[in-house]
Design an enzyme around this catalytic site. Sequence first.
Site, short mmCIF file in Angstrom:
data_model
loop_
_atom_site.label_atom_id
_atom_site.label_comp_id
_atom_site.label_asym_id
_atom_site.label_seq_id
_atom_site.Cartn_x
_atom_site.Cartn_y
_atom_site.Cartn_z
N ASP A 74 0.82 -1.20 0.00
CA ASP A 74 0.00 0.00 0.00
C ASP A 74 0.86 1.26 0.00
O ASP A 74 1.68 1.47 0.90
CB ASP A 74 -0.91 0.00 1.23
CG ASP A 74 -1.91 1.15 1.23
OD1 ASP A 74 -1.95 1.90 0.23
OD2 ASP A 74 -2.64 1.30 2.22
N GLU A 124 -8.26 9.07 5.55
CA GLU A 124 -7.10 8.46 6.22
C GLU A 124 -6.77 9.19 7.52
O GLU A 124 -7.66 9.68 8.21
CB GLU A 124 -5.92 8.37 5.24
CG GLU A 124 -6.32 7.54 4.01
CD GLU A 124 -5.18 7.21 3.06
OE1 GLU A 124 -4.05 6.99 3.52
OE2 GLU A 124 -5.43 7.15 1.84
#
Length: 646
Positions: free
Chosen positions: A341, A536
């Site tokens: 990621d 996030e």
Amino acid sequence: MYWYVMGKYTARLKMHIKQHVLLYVTSALALLCIGIVGMYFFFSSQRVSLPPPPPDAPYRQANLPDEERIEDLLSRMTLEEKVGQMALVEKNSILTQDDIARYGIGALLSGGGAKPPRNTPEGWYEMVVGFIGASRQSRLGIPLLYGVDAIHGHSNLPGATVFPHLIGLGATGDALLVEEVARATAREVAATGVNWSYSPTLDLPRDIRWGRVYEAFSDDPKLVAQLGSAYVRGTQHASRFATETPLFVLSTPKHYIGVGGMAWGSSSNKNFHIDQGMTPPDERMLRDVYLPPFAEVVRAGAGSIMVGLNSWGDTKLSAEKYLVTDVLKGELGFTGFTVSDWYGVYEIPGGDYHAGVIAINAGIDMVMLPFDYKVFIKNITRAVRKGEISEARIDEAVRRILRAKFALGLFDSGTEPLQAGLIGSGAHRALAREAVAASLVLLKNENRTLPLSLQDTHIRIAGSAADNVGRQSGAWTVEWQGIEGNTLPGGTSILEGIRERAPSATRVEYAADGIFSSPESADIGIAIVGERPYAEGWGDTEELTLSTEDREVIARLKEVSDTVVVIIISGRPLIITDDISSWDAVVAAWLPGSEGAGVADVLFGDKEFRGKLPLPWPARIEQLPIATDGTTQDGTVPLFPRYFGL
Ligand code: BGC
Ligand code: BGC
């Protein structure tokens, strides 16, 4: 005289010799240079001009079994070509389009908000088809994967249907509906040429202070397993009945593993608190809570899985050989490929070279490279030449990546035409509207305030989220951190939905700030308030009450309405313990997306309230984190337990 003549002669002779030596030396040097340059061209041309395989090479034959084609192709690949396949490059980092074929790049992605120069269906299609065409120019002609975060629709593209974020789908508890939502999303994605989506999220949030709660279905492993596998099926199969290859759009459940269990204050990013933090190294919990959803999507045939940015104890997940190789690939029998990621691999300490070696040896098959790819390819090839990574490990990674490409039929299909008509189509918007209606959770309803009745002929609406499609869509909509206002083509705000649906005899008044011109009391006031978009770690926060402005709006609305309904637009439960007693009805509407009309369908009683809380709704911050069995940190009971809903 003699000496004079001789002296002159020697001087001349010396000069002569000097000139010659100079000539010889320069010629020798020139020859050497020509030699080196020649050799360079010879060897580099050797590399690029290895002959392309014949047109009837087994890997090019659609009728042969995939595994046979994979082995044939693999046997023809140079080390550089193999390592190129392992690179997933952010499209904005590609220096020149020629690099795609030159390095045999395996995949490209658009990160959150990364759009083509023209952010239209045509713009997307031209960009993606252009990149795929460039990849087919390489010696072996291996098509690339193009990935996007279609986590609630093809939502980087204005005009695409924006479905509720997964937390809302979790509240529906409806696997068939989720499968259809995933399929419609995949249709819009594929319509623009994109063949890969980084969804669904299987994270299990235990702490609502985390900024990614809304990306998850629930904190219940059983529900996440059920909805997550439905999502994978919907993404990968164009029809519920055709589960044959070729796959439709490649699905990537994420983030493996333990994500949502990170401790407050443990983030490795100094701007964040929980995101990218540390999951306690408790293997029992990992196996009981976090592993089952992954086991289920592996069974459902997920073609790839993304490894998280968190760490397990002190080890970043991309370096976790035991969890990535032994558990995921070994125990669970995962045959797809793992992808790291964002910058995750480089968060492994020890410098870029070392980090790459550790991650590949831990079992990462494809490395997401937000910035640079040349150094990655150089480092990994060097590490193989030095014996720090075995070629067998590289082969294993490439085999897995090629398996997905063959399963998608990428080698056999030509360029499908753009299908602009699917983007934000009527059928998809109707499905999204249905999902919105099914996701609403009724938390409180004094004196049967809801559904609205024919007696409610004067409705006042207020609040910053009432007429704001951007806000009701949440982040990962056009921009990574989301947008504000009503700029999404085709979207309907909640206010617009109510206006459209209200009986003609009903007066609907709206004032965002709750200040209305006439002092007379309306039958009902509806406040639509909540969170601004965030993505996030930027959404990690301890401030989880409604803002002062929202509270003031509700208070003002209450003064001019007989009863007050509060609709909360948020990516997570908010702390409303001190406020709720003064409200007559409360609805948790999550982040419904572009089809605000789905809210009106339920408010007016066309559809029933069906949603159930996909996670406990805490009464106070001290209760966090909350364990899977519902036990709070301070031992007190949450305001509402998981699966509550009137
Ligand atoms: C996120 C992933 C996402 C990726 C690409 C990362 O920062 O954690 O969920 O798929 O970026 O946008
Ligand atoms: C990208 C996102 C990514 C994030 C990670 C952003 O710039 O657009 O896709 O998840 O960075 O920090």
